[in-house]
Write a protein that holds these residues in place. Sequence first.
Motif, PDB file in Angstrom:
ATOM      1  N   GLY A 195       0.811  -1.211   0.000  1.00  0.00           N
ATOM      2  CA  GLY A 195       0.000   0.000   0.000  1.00  0.00           C
ATOM      3  C   GLY A 195       0.844   1.260   0.000  1.00  0.00           C
ATOM      4  N   ILE A 196       0.319   2.300   0.618  1.00  0.00           N
ATOM      5  CA  ILE A 196       0.978   3.609   0.641  1.00  0.00           C
ATOM      6  C   ILE A 196       2.379   3.494   1.229  1.00  0.00           C
ATOM      7  N   GLY A 197       3.365   4.154   0.597  1.00  0.00           N
ATOM      8  CA  GLY A 197       4.672   4.282   1.223  1.00  0.00           C
ATOM      9  C   GLY A 197       5.829   3.619   0.499  1.00  0.00           C
ATOM     10  N   ASP A 198       5.594   2.972  -0.624  1.00  0.00           N
ATOM     11  CA  ASP A 198       6.724   2.465  -1.394  1.00  0.00           C
ATOM     12  C   ASP A 198       6.760   3.203  -2.738  1.00  0.00           C
ATOM     13  N   ASP A 199       7.629   2.770  -3.649  1.00  0.00           N
ATOM     14  CA  ASP A 199       7.718   3.478  -4.931  1.00  0.00           C
ATOM     15  C   ASP A 199       6.465   3.286  -5.769  1.00  0.00           C
ATOM     16  N   ALA A 200       5.818   2.143  -5.588  1.00  0.00           N
ATOM     17  CA  ALA A 200       4.551   1.880  -6.262  1.00  0.00           C
ATOM     18  C   ALA A 200       3.736   0.976  -5.342  1.00  0.00           C
ATOM     19  N   ALA A 201       2.439   0.987  -5.519  1.00  0.00           N
ATOM     20  CA  ALA A 201       1.584   0.051  -4.804  1.00  0.00           C
ATOM     21  C   ALA A 201       1.491  -1.246  -5.605  1.00  0.00           C
ATOM     22  N   VAL A 202       1.099  -2.321  -4.938  1.00  0.00           N
ATOM     23  CA  VAL A 202       0.872  -3.599  -5.606  1.00  0.00           C
ATOM     24  C   VAL A 202      -0.536  -4.067  -5.232  1.00  0.00           C
ATOM     25  N   VAL A 203      -1.383  -4.196  -6.248  1.00  0.00           N
ATOM     26  CA  VAL A 203      -2.784  -4.548  -6.054  1.00  0.00           C
ATOM     27  C   VAL A 203      -3.035  -5.903  -6.703  1.00  0.00           C
ATOM     28  N   ALA A 204      -3.574  -6.835  -5.943  1.00  0.00           N
ATOM     29  CA  ALA A 204      -3.880  -8.153  -6.503  1.00  0.00           C
ATOM     30  C   ALA A 204      -4.944  -8.020  -7.590  1.00  0.00           C
ATOM     31  N   ASN A 205      -4.791  -8.761  -8.666  1.00  0.00           N
ATOM     32  CA  ASN A 205      -5.770  -8.722  -9.753  1.00  0.00           C
ATOM     33  C   ASN A 205      -6.957  -9.627  -9.440  1.00  0.00           C
ATOM     34  N   ARG A 206      -8.175  -9.108  -9.664  1.00  0.00           N
ATOM     35  CA  ARG A 206      -9.378  -9.905  -9.449  1.00  0.00           C
ATOM     36  C   ARG A 206      -9.898 -10.497 -10.750  1.00  0.00           C
ATOM     37  N   ASP A 207      -9.294 -10.085 -11.873  1.00  0.00           N
ATOM     38  CA  ASP A 207      -9.858 -10.453 -13.166  1.00  0.00           C
ATOM     39  C   ASP A 207      -8.711 -10.544 -14.171  1.00  0.00           C
ATOM     40  N   ALA A 208      -9.014 -10.927 -15.391  1.00  0.00           N
ATOM     41  CA  ALA A 208      -7.967 -11.081 -16.413  1.00  0.00           C
ATOM     42  C   ALA A 208      -7.491  -9.749 -16.979  1.00  0.00           C
ATOM     43  N   ALA A 209      -8.249  -8.688 -16.694  1.00  0.00           N
ATOM     44  CA  ALA A 209      -7.861  -7.370 -17.193  1.00  0.00           C
ATOM     45  C   ALA A 209      -8.183  -6.329 -16.128  1.00  0.00           C
ATOM     46  N   THR A 210      -7.517  -5.196 -16.236  1.00  0.00           N
ATOM     47  CA  THR A 210      -7.699  -4.114 -15.274  1.00  0.00           C
ATOM     48  C   THR A 210      -8.266  -2.888 -15.982  1.00  0.00           C
ATOM     49  N   LEU A 211      -9.337  -2.329 -15.414  1.00  0.00           N
ATOM     50  CA  LEU A 211      -9.828  -1.027 -15.855  1.00  0.00           C
ATOM     51  C   LEU A 211      -8.954   0.051 -15.241  1.00  0.00           C
ATOM     52  N   VAL A 212      -8.679   1.094 -15.992  1.00  0.00           N
ATOM     53  CA  VAL A 212      -7.934   2.217 -15.419  1.00  0.00           C
ATOM     54  C   VAL A 212      -8.442   3.525 -16.023  1.00  0.00           C
ATOM     55  N   THR A 213      -8.643   4.501 -15.164  1.00  0.00           N
ATOM     56  CA  THR A 213      -9.127   5.811 -15.604  1.00  0.00           C
ATOM     57  C   THR A 213      -8.490   6.877 -14.736  1.00  0.00           C
ATOM     58  N   THR A 214      -8.423   8.099 -15.247  1.00  0.00           N
ATOM     59  CA  THR A 214      -7.819   9.190 -14.488  1.00  0.00           C
ATOM     60  C   THR A 214      -8.653  10.443 -14.640  1.00  0.00           C
ATOM     61  N   ASP A 215      -8.753  11.214 -13.586  1.00  0.00           N
ATOM     62  CA  ASP A 215      -9.630  12.383 -13.579  1.00  0.00           C
ATOM     63  C   ASP A 215      -8.968  13.497 -12.787  1.00  0.00           C
ATOM     64  N   MET A 216      -8.831  14.654 -13.397  1.00  0.00           N
ATOM     65  CA  MET A 216      -8.162  15.779 -12.746  1.00  0.00           C
ATOM     66  C   MET A 216      -9.165  16.900 -12.466  1.00  0.00           C
ATOM     67  N   LEU A 217      -9.212  17.348 -11.224  1.00  0.00           N
ATOM     68  CA  LEU A 217     -10.068  18.470 -10.830  1.00  0.00           C
ATOM     69  C   LEU A 217      -9.191  19.672 -10.493  1.00  0.00           C
ATOM     70  N   VAL A 218      -9.560  20.814 -11.034  1.00  0.00           N
ATOM     71  CA  VAL A 218      -8.790  22.043 -10.840  1.00  0.00           C
ATOM     72  C   VAL A 218      -9.687  23.096 -10.201  1.00  0.00           C
ATOM     73  N   GLU A 219      -9.183  23.674  -9.118  1.00  0.00           N
ATOM     74  CA  GLU A 219      -9.903  24.774  -8.461  1.00  0.00           C
ATOM     75  C   GLU A 219     -10.109  25.908  -9.473  1.00  0.00           C
ATOM     76  N   GLY A 220     -11.320  26.450  -9.481  1.00  0.00           N
ATOM     77  CA  GLY A 220     -11.623  27.531 -10.411  1.00  0.00           C
ATOM     78  C   GLY A 220     -12.184  27.019 -11.723  1.00  0.00           C
ATOM     79  N   VAL A 221     -12.053  25.711 -11.970  1.00  0.00           N
ATOM     80  CA  VAL A 221     -12.619  25.108 -13.180  1.00  0.00           C
ATOM     81  C   VAL A 221     -13.711  24.110 -12.797  1.00  0.00           C
ATOM     82  N   HIS A 222     -13.386  23.179 -11.906  1.00  0.00           N
ATOM     83  CA  HIS A 222     -14.324  22.117 -11.517  1.00  0.00           C
ATOM     84  C   HIS A 222     -14.969  22.363 -10.164  1.00  0.00           C
ATOM     85  N   PHE A 223     -14.434  23.252  -9.398  1.00  0.00           N
ATOM     86  CA  PHE A 223     -15.003  23.589  -8.091  1.00  0.00           C
ATOM     87  C   PHE A 223     -14.399  24.913  -7.649  1.00  0.00           C
TER      88      PHE A 223
END
Lengths: 308, 308
Positions: free
Chosen positions: B27-55
């Motif tokens: 989890g938190i605190g190394d160079d990367a996290a390691v998450v066990a896979n629950r399925d044959a593929a992983t969904l990944v998405t990214t979302d950026m919120l900027v003050e003054g634009v999104h809130f």
Amino acid sequence: VENFREFDLIRWIQSQVPADDPLVRVGIGDDAAVVANRDAATLVTTDMLVEGVHFSLAEATPRQVGWKAMACSVSDVAAMGGRASAAVVSCALPRGFGQDNARGLVLGLLECAREFGVRLVGGDVTATGGPLVLNVAMLGDTEGRPPVLRSGARADDALLVTGALGGSRLGSHLRFTPRQAEALALAEGYALHAMIDVSDGLAIDLHHILEESGVGARVEAKRIPISPDAHRAAEQSGRSPLGHALADGEDYELLFTLDDAEAARLLAAPPFETQVTRIGTITASGAILVHPGGGEQPLERRGWEHSL
Amino acid sequence: VENFREFDLIRWIQSQVPADDPLVRVGIGDDAAVVANRDAATLVTTDMLVEGVHFSLAEATPRQVGWKAMACSVSDVAAMGGRASAAVVSCALPRGFGQDNARGLVLGLLECAREFGVRLVGGDVTATGGPLVLNVAMLGDTEGRPPVLRSGARADDALLVTGALGGSRLGSHLRFTPRQAEALALAEGYALHAMIDVSDGLAIDLHHILEESGVGARVEAKRIPISPDAHRAAEQSGRSPLGHALADGEDYELLFTLDDAEAARLLAAPPFETQVTRIGTITASGAILVHPGGGEQPLERRGWEHSL
């Protein structure tokens, strides 16, 4: 500066990305990407670069900034003994940044991605009233091996580092080589105990290993590989080249530990061209810097840390 | 405003995150996290919120902003018919933002994470001279099912939407419910052809489906579920409630298609309490809005798009 629209930029990015990659089941353009898993677990890391903090657009081209953002995340995955696979990128573009600059960013991201086998699978583009912000979230895997953590160092381990350190702010922070090939060769061929990439600075990143592992270290100052840029930086700053090598950060070299016999085997015939140097030994506790004359002083936990 | 340090904040975040989660190998605190896979593929998405634009921090507490950032990414994964699993969060904190505000952000992120089964596994904290920026990159999976894409809509499909639309800027954009439970029930129980979450606005998000699927649609204006906030927004703006429902965006409802018989089966006995409404039909081409009196007009591709 021309105006251009978010969805036009995204379509252009899609046109720049190779189609028909077996790892990418769903790429850019849906609500999320779908990446085939190569292993039982997925590495994931995220890295945010902010103009005025991590780079200056007076000093770096957008293409260099894009390259750096991708390379930082490759380095993080490598520091786990892993191989980067797919990235999603978010950017907040300053108003008036312009289409050419935005495309430059993307070309730098893609250049680095190609070099290190990373697929750009998705992202988010927004405007901002503030400085340019670029975030890369990177997936990877360890090819079936256990990840190499910060917490595995043991007393009597040898402490080694790749490359040479210091002076990154003279420019190498924009054109370093993330040590993915070296990390994979090390993780495949040697029983690594702990590893980190030197992003905050040798002294502070060593402390990350020591704290997570509950150990100490003795570092021989004369063995620390000091880069030519550290010497140049020292001429400008009036500080010592060693001080720059210890504290500058953004070297993106690998700092790692393994037992004595493994270290000797590695140093006798390294599996790569990149310089690799033993700089000290892990101890039960404390962090000591041993000067060439034999004098000792505490190795302070200093380097690059954001004061917020 | 007090100063505080990056690593102190990270340690505090670690203390707020549940330990011993079988999915989180590192989890938190190394160079990367390691998450066990629950399925044959992983969904990944990214979302950026900027003050003054999104809130705006005049309108939203840091806790609400954190909550929204996490919820937007849960919604993206849900729109693939998926379940969110783990997130990495980056934030650029304005100088002087302060420890209490930073912790508020994190508490909002974690509150949403807990509610939707997401593990916070890593992140990046930096200072900025500009507005607050928060990025959530989210992993998820589809529990062995094929992901539901934007590109699967077919002529004669029914077009449905959950909830009610419009007026999000009056506040619901800070406290919406990402439709993960509904998306999973739909993907498990019905042969969905295409799905998207309504983030840019019904009209533009429908166009995303139409363009990716190579089809058209006829939408019945009188069937579009208009939220009470859309009526309130219309009183203030002088525009119509329907216009708000079509173009405001940030509703984070699900817009999806499936064939007639499946739609009838769904509407006869929906597997959840959330309102679900058939608003039209997929056609071979074109995008038409049918007014209550029978008049027709092109349904324009308008809504929330960043001009860069």
